[in-house]
Motif scaffolding. Structure first.
Motif, short mmCIF file in Angstrom:
data_model
loop_
_atom_site.label_atom_id
_atom_site.label_comp_id
_atom_site.label_asym_id
_atom_site.label_seq_id
_atom_site.Cartn_x
_atom_site.Cartn_y
_atom_site.Cartn_z
N UNK A 138 0.97 -1.18 0.03
CA UNK A 138 0.01 0.19 0.01
C UNK A 138 0.94 1.20 -0.07
N UNK A 139 0.23 2.47 -0.42
CA UNK A 139 0.98 3.49 -0.34
C UNK A 139 1.04 4.16 1.01
N UNK A 140 2.26 4.74 1.43
CA UNK A 140 2.44 4.85 2.79
C UNK A 140 1.26 6.12 3.42
N UNK A 141 0.81 6.79 2.66
CA UNK A 141 -0.13 7.59 3.04
C UNK A 141 -1.14 7.63 1.97
N UNK A 142 -2.79 7.63 2.36
CA UNK A 142 -3.90 7.43 1.32
C UNK A 142 -4.89 8.09 1.56
#
Lengths: 383, 162
Positions: free
Chosen positions: B157-161
């Protein structure tokens, strides 16, 4: 000739999330509590159905509104889980994620210069989508003292009465707030009195921990003025499959479908096969994921309490929204990332009412949560 | 789910959760958690707490084998008698009576293949009721007791979403 964005596009700043994402990407050893998606994989049966559909070469367009089998299943599910009764042929529209459904609703029902009241803090796309549709946004900042629930008082104070539509999301991203049926009643009354359309994003409905999810569309006189958004990203951990839906009266889905059929044409076919299977046979997995989120929620809330940080009792979604110990949440989040390698998202990114808070996602393993919260505690002690 | 079931589920997930961790997750107080733990142990429900080890990651690696055993019973000897005799060997890490083509599924561990082979031929095969042994050496483990073995970096996953 140069590419000059339209005023509507130019008026929307880059996402605050994006800025923070880029900052976080500079480090490769962070624990991220900034993630707005499940850390689980979709249930195997749903993945298998997607794979099987590909093996059979079922990759054609589907009906614009979505596969009949899926719409039927969605209608049954909405009735059984939330008491929402919709005709699968005329009142269900399958979209590419709930976000597309929100965008369609804004474009279908907001004219240039119309105003739309948006309960905030909220998912980062509502305000930009409204602006792209040419609408003016009325901020409805919910308050920590109301546990970020929408009240008649904040609706009146914000000037929402003059808007065309009200946008709300419960269980809420980023606060984790939920609203009971009783708490929704005054909001429904307000909408009826002021003839507001209601766009209700219920994507986190399955992740309600303290009480059953209540949809505003089930309150008297609300079904005919409400569009309910939901999808498969959160409950079934299918974010990347991009599948959502809207439930609304026939004239509403028809108008939204008019845009959808010319832009998206139809939602991803593979995802629709996965979704049918998810609804048919993956309830146990959803319950297990919810149980795990609930345990993590208890853990996170208890740790913030031990640190002496005010964090209202989030009752849904997978976010805690503690008060930021510093005045500037942006500054705090950046320093925390830099010094302790823990990513959280500053609350102001989510709009009015968000400043002074942090969004802490607990969609991550308990081991990581534990370590991240220890580091947050150390960080606070050091400053 | 009862408090007892919930604590059991959490311990199976991670036996090293502290009392405080268990209390935070279940919403119980620490005393209540201790009391449930004491009951589970004294009733023999929880027999022990062990680490799940990926032996592929350490040296020296023990040799492990899954052994199928067929037995014949007589009036004086039941499955439990044979099991009791086999379970006492320290080389035997697991022993289960199973349905199907054979009677017992046994897990054996030793320092080398010859040591495991010698154990099977010298200690297990001579047991009078045992009529057949089939030994499968374990080449690679991908999952143990619910824990998948991998590189531990599968969160894409992206680290911030949003």
């Amino acid at each position: 000739m140069t590419f000059e964005p339209t005023d509507r596009v130019a008026s929307v700043p880059p996402s605050g999330i994006r800025k923070f994402f880029e900052l976080a990407e500079e480090y490769d050893d962070i624990i991220s509590l900034g993630v707005g998606e499940p850390d689980f994989a979709p249930p195997w049966a749903a993945r298998d159905a997607a794979i099987a559909s590909l093996e059979r070469g079922q990759t054609s367009y589907t009906a614009n509104r979505g596969m009949a089998e899926l719409r039927d299943r969605i209608a049954v599910d909405a009735r059984e889980r939330y008491g929402l009764n919709y005709d699968p042929d005329e009142e269900v529209l399958v979209t590419s994620g709930a976000s597309e459904a929100v965008d369609l609703a804004f474009r279908a029902f907001l004219d240039e210069g119309d105003s739309v009241a948006i309960a905030q803090p909220c998912y980062v796309s509502y305000v930009p989508s409204a602006r792209f549709a040419g609408a003016d946004v009325v901020d409805v900042p919910t308050r920590a003292e109301d546990e970020f629930k929408l009240t008649r008082e904040v609706l009146e104070a914000s000037g929402a009465a003059d808007a065309e539509a009200l946008v709300m999301c419960y269980p809420n991203n980023p606060t984790g707030a939920t609203m009971t049926r009783e708490e929704l009643r005054p909001v429904a009354e307000f909408a009826r009195e002021h003839d507001l359309l209601v766009f209700s994003d219920e994507i986190y409905a399955e992740l309600s921990y303290e009480h059953d999810h209540a949809s505003i569309a089930t309150l008297p006189g609300m079904r005919e003025r409400t569009i309910v958004f939901n999808g498969f990203s959160k409950a079934y951990a299918m974010t990347g499959l991009r599948l959502g839906y809207a439930l609304a009266p026939p004239e509403a889905t028809a108008a939204m479908n008019r845009i959808h059929q010319y832009t998206m044409l139809s939602a991803p076919t593979t995802a629709q096969y996965a979704a049918v299977e998810a609804l048919n046979s993956c309830d146990d997995e959803v319950q297990e994921m919810r149980a795990q989120y609930d345990r993590r929620r208890n853990f996170v809330l208890s740790r913030f309490e031990e640190m002496g940080i005010d964090c209202f009792p989030a009752a849904g979604a997978f976010y805690a929204f503690p008060e930021c110990p510093w005045n500037d949440s942006d500054e705090f989040a950046e320093a925390l990332l830099e010094e302790q390698r823990v990513a959280v998202v500053p609350g102001d990114v989510f709009g009015a009412g968000g400043e002074g808070h942090l969004r802490v996602s607990y969609a991550t393993s308990l081991g990581d949560l534990k370590e991240a919260l220890n580091r947050i505690e150390t960080f606070i002690e050091q400053h | 789910m009862s408090d007892r079931e919930e604590i059991l589920a959490l311990l199976r997930e991670n036996a090293r959760y502290s009392t405080e961790d268990l209390a935070r997750q279940t919403g119980l107080d620490a005393e209540a958690v201790e009391s449930v733990l004491a009951d589970l142990e004294s009733e023999g429900v929880v027999k022990g707490y062990q680490a799940v080890v990926d032996w592929g990651e350490v040296e020296p690696q023990p040799v492990r084998a899954a052994v199928e055993l067929n037995v014949t019973l007589d009036r004086e000897t039941g499955y439990a008698d044979i099991a009791e005799r086999l379970a006492k060997f320290p080389e035997v890490q697991g022993l289960r009576l199973v349905s199907g083509d054979y009677d017992f599924a046994m897990e054996v561990e030793g320092d080398s293949m010859s040591e495991v082979s010698r154990f099977i031929s010298e200690k297990v095969a001579p047991v009078p009721e045992i009529t057949q042994t089939v030994t499968h050496y374990i080449m690679e483990s991908y999952k143990e007791r619910g824990v998948e073995f991998g590189d531990g970096h599968d969160d894409d996953r992206l680290s911030v979403s949003p």
